[in-house]
Design a protein around this motif. Structure first.
Motif, mmCIF file in Angstrom:
data_model
loop_
_atom_site.group_PDB
_atom_site.id
_atom_site.type_symbol
_atom_site.label_atom_id
_atom_site.label_comp_id
_atom_site.label_asym_id
_atom_site.label_seq_id
_atom_site.Cartn_x
_atom_site.Cartn_y
_atom_site.Cartn_z
ATOM 1 N N ASN A 179 0.841 -1.192 0.000
ATOM 2 C CA ASN A 179 0.000 0.000 0.000
ATOM 3 C C ASN A 179 0.875 1.239 0.000
ATOM 4 O O ASN A 179 1.317 1.710 1.035
ATOM 5 C CB ASN A 179 -0.931 0.010 1.211
ATOM 6 N N LYS A 183 -1.026 10.957 -0.467
ATOM 7 C CA LYS A 183 -1.433 12.289 -0.920
ATOM 8 C C LYS A 183 -0.321 13.288 -0.698
ATOM 9 O O LYS A 183 -0.544 14.494 -0.720
ATOM 10 C CB LYS A 183 -2.672 12.724 -0.144
ATOM 11 N N LEU A 184 0.873 12.777 -0.458
ATOM 12 C CA LEU A 184 1.970 13.661 -0.076
ATOM 13 C C LEU A 184 2.735 14.182 -1.283
ATOM 14 O O LEU A 184 3.031 13.443 -2.211
ATOM 15 C CB LEU A 184 2.928 12.922 0.855
ATOM 16 N N ARG A 185 3.067 15.465 -1.234
ATOM 17 C CA ARG A 185 3.912 16.077 -2.258
ATOM 18 C C ARG A 185 5.387 15.859 -1.935
ATOM 19 O O ARG A 185 6.243 16.009 -2.797
ATOM 20 C CB ARG A 185 3.625 17.583 -2.336
ATOM 21 N N LYS A 186 5.674 15.561 -0.679
ATOM 22 C CA LYS A 186 7.058 15.366 -0.262
ATOM 23 C C LYS A 186 7.110 14.217 0.732
ATOM 24 O O LYS A 186 6.386 14.223 1.724
ATOM 25 C CB LYS A 186 7.587 16.626 0.434
ATOM 26 N N ASP A 187 7.986 13.270 0.489
ATOM 27 C CA ASP A 187 8.116 12.137 1.389
ATOM 28 C C ASP A 187 9.457 11.477 1.125
ATOM 29 O O ASP A 187 9.627 10.792 0.120
ATOM 30 C CB ASP A 187 6.972 11.149 1.142
ATOM 31 N N ASN A 188 10.415 11.700 2.014
ATOM 32 C CA ASN A 188 11.747 11.117 1.832
ATOM 33 C C ASN A 188 12.021 10.042 2.874
ATOM 34 O O ASN A 188 12.988 10.091 3.614
ATOM 35 C CB ASN A 188 12.820 12.221 1.880
ATOM 36 N N THR A 189 11.145 9.044 2.917
ATOM 37 C CA THR A 189 11.331 7.943 3.862
ATOM 38 C C THR A 189 11.681 6.666 3.105
ATOM 39 O O THR A 189 10.894 5.734 3.011
ATOM 40 C CB THR A 189 10.061 7.702 4.703
ATOM 41 N N GLY A 190 12.865 6.646 2.538
ATOM 42 C CA GLY A 190 13.324 5.414 1.903
ATOM 43 C C GLY A 190 13.219 5.423 0.391
ATOM 44 O O GLY A 190 12.910 6.445 -0.208
ATOM 45 N N TYR A 191 13.514 4.271 -0.215
ATOM 46 C CA TYR A 191 13.587 4.166 -1.667
ATOM 47 C C TYR A 191 12.238 4.507 -2.300
ATOM 48 O O TYR A 191 11.184 4.200 -1.753
ATOM 49 C CB TYR A 191 13.979 2.743 -2.093
ATOM 50 N N ASP A 192 12.279 5.120 -3.455
ATOM 51 C CA ASP A 192 11.055 5.409 -4.189
ATOM 52 C C ASP A 192 10.641 4.160 -4.952
ATOM 53 O O ASP A 192 11.218 3.827 -5.980
ATOM 54 C CB ASP A 192 11.283 6.573 -5.153
ATOM 55 N N LEU A 193 9.667 3.462 -4.438
ATOM 56 C CA LEU A 193 9.265 2.185 -5.040
ATOM 57 C C LEU A 193 8.299 2.375 -6.209
ATOM 58 O O LEU A 193 8.267 1.556 -7.128
ATOM 59 C CB LEU A 193 8.618 1.298 -3.977
ATOM 60 N N HIS A 195 8.220 4.351 -8.758
ATOM 61 C CA HIS A 195 8.794 4.508 -10.101
ATOM 62 C C HIS A 195 9.305 3.193 -10.682
ATOM 63 O O HIS A 195 9.517 3.082 -11.884
ATOM 64 C CB HIS A 195 9.902 5.561 -10.086
ATOM 65 N N LEU A 196 9.522 2.204 -9.796
ATOM 66 C CA LEU A 196 9.957 0.895 -10.262
ATOM 67 C C LEU A 196 8.824 0.194 -11.030
ATOM 68 O O LEU A 196 9.057 -0.490 -12.025
ATOM 69 C CB LEU A 196 10.353 0.069 -9.042
ATOM 70 N N ASN B 160 10.419 18.293 -6.450
ATOM 71 C CA ASN B 160 11.593 17.922 -5.683
ATOM 72 C C ASN B 160 12.774 17.665 -6.620
ATOM 73 O O ASN B 160 12.602 17.619 -7.838
ATOM 74 C CB ASN B 160 11.300 16.651 -4.865
ATOM 75 N N ASP B 384 3.370 22.537 -0.229
ATOM 76 C CA ASP B 384 3.787 21.137 -0.400
ATOM 77 C C ASP B 384 3.303 20.266 0.746
ATOM 78 O O ASP B 384 3.609 19.076 0.789
ATOM 79 C CB ASP B 384 5.321 20.996 -0.424
ATOM 80 N N SER B 423 4.217 11.996 6.356
ATOM 81 C CA SER B 423 5.578 11.456 6.324
ATOM 82 C C SER B 423 6.400 12.034 7.472
ATOM 83 O O SER B 423 6.348 13.239 7.727
ATOM 84 C CB SER B 423 6.248 11.798 4.994
ATOM 85 N N SER B 425 9.591 12.113 7.434
ATOM 86 C CA SER B 425 10.732 12.822 6.864
ATOM 87 C C SER B 425 10.349 13.356 5.500
ATOM 88 O O SER B 425 10.421 12.664 4.492
ATOM 89 C CB SER B 425 11.962 11.933 6.757
ATOM 90 N N ALA B 426 9.936 14.605 5.490
ATOM 91 C CA ALA B 426 9.440 15.193 4.243
ATOM 92 C C ALA B 426 10.572 15.492 3.286
ATOM 93 O O ALA B 426 10.479 15.219 2.099
ATOM 94 C CB ALA B 426 8.652 16.455 4.533
ATOM 95 N N ILE B 430 16.371 9.866 5.867
ATOM 96 C CA ILE B 430 16.339 8.964 7.018
ATOM 97 C C ILE B 430 17.712 8.866 7.685
ATOM 98 O O ILE B 430 17.833 9.068 8.890
ATOM 99 C CB ILE B 430 15.881 7.550 6.569
ATOM 100 N N LYS B 442 6.431 2.825 8.425
ATOM 101 C CA LYS B 442 6.411 2.464 7.003
ATOM 102 C C LYS B 442 5.600 1.188 6.794
ATOM 103 O O LYS B 442 5.658 0.268 7.608
ATOM 104 C CB LYS B 442 7.865 2.232 6.543
ATOM 105 N N ASP B 443 4.878 1.136 5.692
ATOM 106 C CA ASP B 443 4.186 -0.087 5.299
ATOM 107 C C ASP B 443 5.186 -1.246 5.321
ATOM 108 O O ASP B 443 6.260 -1.164 4.722
ATOM 109 C CB ASP B 443 3.626 0.115 3.884
ATOM 110 N N MET B 450 12.171 -2.777 0.108
ATOM 111 C CA MET B 450 13.422 -2.018 0.170
ATOM 112 C C MET B 450 14.592 -2.948 0.493
ATOM 113 O O MET B 450 15.656 -2.862 -0.111
ATOM 114 C CB MET B 450 13.325 -0.907 1.225
ATOM 115 N N VAL B 468 19.457 4.416 6.586
ATOM 116 C CA VAL B 468 18.122 4.150 6.020
ATOM 117 C C VAL B 468 17.541 2.837 6.554
ATOM 118 O O VAL B 468 16.511 2.831 7.222
ATOM 119 C CB VAL B 468 18.109 4.141 4.475
#
Lengths: 471, 471
Positions: A179, A183-193, A195-196, B160, B384, B423, B425-426, B430, B442-443, B450, B468
């Motif tokens: 899941n 709705k977030l415009r910014k979220d830097n909590t780990g790898y961007d999954l 786009h994979l 971003n 944002d 989030s 960490s916007a 991490i 995180k889910d 990851m 991370v």
């Protein structure tokens, strides 16, 4: 054993979720041009996300291939099973709910089986714009758009499908559900999954839902058809208009004179858009957040400057929505208008924007040298560097004989594309069609990395085998 | 054995590439706040991409940890080695060439060790804009910005860091080099690999180069400081301005009255920006592709409408660049202005834009309930959904005692953030700082995915271990 698969799935999901009747199966087994045709052990149409996961878990445990399918409008055979008849086609068509529209936050959350036009309409109803727009929008589904990172005419201002995504929900090959809706415009909590999975053409998992960006609706729009001497002038005009209009320049399409001739000769109600003939034409669109007058002002101003600089020979600004639609109908009718002219060898390519004119010169000369008399009709999204490089057969030539040049001409054009640092699939993807071409053009480390990711996420290789990557 | 590592590297790369002198090593081993301090077996500063690959190949074969480092300005300890002293710090600072500027195609190609401001300047020199902008721009390097998917003040209009990337060049953990540099706006030939490395904080490989988007430079700009009653009005104002100005709305920052008080009390030359006091303030910026008059017209028009709708109590439009800079200096001075007020407990969080006002209400009440008298100073990028939720200690409280609440307050605020689908960490990432918080928010499928990716791409676990992901 094949009958077993269907029976097992019926037992698992209930009869209503599994299509076994050959006639009912038929629409799922080929695409509209019949270029790709396959067979399936079963067609599954889950009605819940849970059923998608159950199907995948079953397939993974039993090592059965799964071919995800949306609106079945793809152009590279990514959605069609192979001829073995052992695969499950997983149709997302019954997962078609718009889950939530949030106009203030600018987010719409949908099932992946929602038809693109339905999604566009829901955005408009909420006073917003979902800018993805392409020919198949009346039947393609957003899950397919996401899986192929669809392009279309809105890319110049709003980006590819990839750029419109805030979050995804994905069923993994082993049936786990990720899941990642957001709705977030910014979220830097780990790898961007996300786009994979976007653009992976169903080879890594099944997209079941998405949260997508909505934009303010433009309040005004003006469209111009512009005549000019060559793609070099078109490129300068593009620079000038982007400089003057910035993000208000929402369309910039190029087409050659021969395209206009095909349109006026072969399509009903099409007429020459300008008084005199011009070697090349640009369809430019300006959108304004303020109103039509503002859009017209911006367009007039850029036309005046480009006349002064000698870039433009003539231009017509649409005086009504009908006229604007007529201009766009010419652009959208180009493929259709080619048909009565005989066989066409096609390329969906992109090059760096600054190289478009050089590329066109070189590629047009190359194909004419290869098949004297052939008629290049390159058109498309100049502002994105994306050219649909179609080549019609010589007048009076034998269609079948001309088409025997398909692969060698592709090879020649792709070699030129690659020399410019371009892409042999700008927006349609790889699927079956270009799978075997990929190793010839892709960085070998990139290809190896793709294989590493595939093996890690789908170790049993059940997800859409034979697509994108060679086995 | 540690001395061996340095010797082996000197033999491999030459003495000039390896820093062994303790004094010279020192700046690489801690960050500016000294919150994270470590030791290293060697500091390596490659001068070529080949040397980066050689270093990684050596480290991978010998199972030695590698900590990539750019400008060393990160806020979560991602760039600092651990205390074991066994790691190699790989500094990209000597890879600092701007490889190519292509203003027509809108692409700049750079080494990853280029300082952000140098990159911005190169864009301006070519008549273009590179819109990434943040406090550390004078010393942070683009490789670090990419590895952390940096945010900053340009996100509202330009996205971003991730959204500014056309292609990457990455040295993989085993020393292979992936050449994914690209000038293409559209390319659907397989998995999107670049997004995997962007925001991965150096745990999957080392970014050595990037091709980045350039934009037309705005020709005009106007800035306003606006007083209003609450974040609810601010949210409505944001909707209204986005509707009226669309992509021309390039800044929308919120700050509370107490922030203005801290600024005027603790910083030289700061004065109350409006005649009367207001509970909240918004700094709004309009950019125009046409000119200053146009920007001013747009801003005036949206101010008039928002006065009429009762959203705004007062507004001042900057009448000069100096005045605009003074407004921005207030926004950028907020962290600094907090320091003389004692301890501050910080959160870099985001929530869906539509939920910002509700979140602020709830989180401010929660922290005041937890530590009576504490003074929330939440500010940041409302457009944002990204709020720097800083909480200053109660007046006269003991700083150290107040800071004992750090973890429990973080927990409480993060729980509220998470309940809003936000989030923790916007924009900062991490690193070490939030690594152990991640599993709580995180889910679990995302976290497992990851780990799968990490193990597949870096099977020996040499890339920035302990950042991370938990080991």
């Amino acid at each position: 054993m094949l009958a077993e698969t269907a029976k097992d799935l019926s037992r698992l999901l209930g009869d209503q979720a599994v299509i076994t009747d050959p006639e009912a199966q038929e629409p799922f087994l080929h695409e509209w041009r019949d270029r790709y045709v396959g067979k399936a052990a079963a067609i599954v149409q889950p009605r819940t996300i849970g059923e998608v996961c159950q199907t995948l878990r079953f397939a993974n445990e039993n090592r059965i291939a799964v071919v995800p399918q949306g609106g079945n409008t793809g152009l590279v055979g990514g959605q069609t099973p192979d001829q073995s008849g052992s695969a499950i086609v997983l149709s997302l068509a019954k997962l078609n709910q718009i889950r939530e529209v949030d106009p203030v936050g600018g987010v719409i959350t949908v099932d992946s089986g929602v038809v693109l036009q339905t999604l566009q309409d829901a955005a408009v109803k909420a006073g917003r714009l979902f800018p993805l727009s392409l020919g198949a929008e009346g039947s393609c589904m957003i899950g397919g758009n996401l899986s192929t990172n669809a392009g279309g005419t809105g890319v110049l201002a709003y980006g590819n499908t990839r750029d419109l995504v805030l979050g995804l929900e994905v069923a993994l090959p082993d049936g786990r559900l990720w899941n990642g809706l957001s709705k977030l415009r910014k979220d830097n909590t780990g790898y961007d999954l996300k786009h994979l999975f976007i653009g992976a053409e169903g080879t890594l998992g099944v997209i079941t839902g998405a949260s997508l960006k909505l934009f303010p609706k433009p309040k005004g729009m003006r469209t111009a058809m512009i005549g000019l001497a060559s793609p070099y002038e078109a490129l300068k005009l593009f620079s000038l208009m982007q400089d003057m209009a910035g993000p208000s320049l929402t369309g910039f399409e190029i087409m050659p004179r021969i395209g206009i001739e095909f349109l006026t000769r072969n399509m009903d109600g099409m007429r020459d858009p300008l008084e005199h003939e011009h070697a090349w034409y640009v369809l430019a669109e300006i959108s304004s957040g303020r109103g039509d007058d503002d859009a017209e002002g911006l367009l007039m101003q850029s036309m005046e400057t480009s006349f002064e600089e000698g870039l433009v020979e003539d231009a017509a600004i649409a005086q009504s929505l009908d006229q604007a639609n007529a201009f766009w109908a010419m652009r959208h009718g180009l493929s259709e208008a080619q048909k009565p002219e005989g066989g066409s060898i096609k390329h969906d390519v992109s090059v760096p924007v600054a190289s478009v004119a050089d590329f066109l010169d070189e590629a047009m000369a190359a194909v004419v040298e290869m098949v004297p008399g052939c008629r290049p009709v390159p058109f498309g999204h100049l502002g994105d560097g994306n050219i649909h490089f179609n080549v019609s057969q010589p007048v009076g030539a034998d269609r079948a004989e001309y088409l025997t040049n398909y692969e060698t001409m592709n090879e020649r054009v792709h070699a030129i594309v690659t020399a410019y640092g371009g892409s042999i699939s700008a927006e349609h993807g790889i699927g079956q069609a270009k799978r075997d071409l990929l190793p010839g053009v892709k960085d070998p480390v990139a290809l190896a990395l793709m294989r590493t990711l595939k093996d890690a996420i789908d170790p049993n290789g059940i997800m859409n085998p034979g697509k994108v990557l060679q086995d």
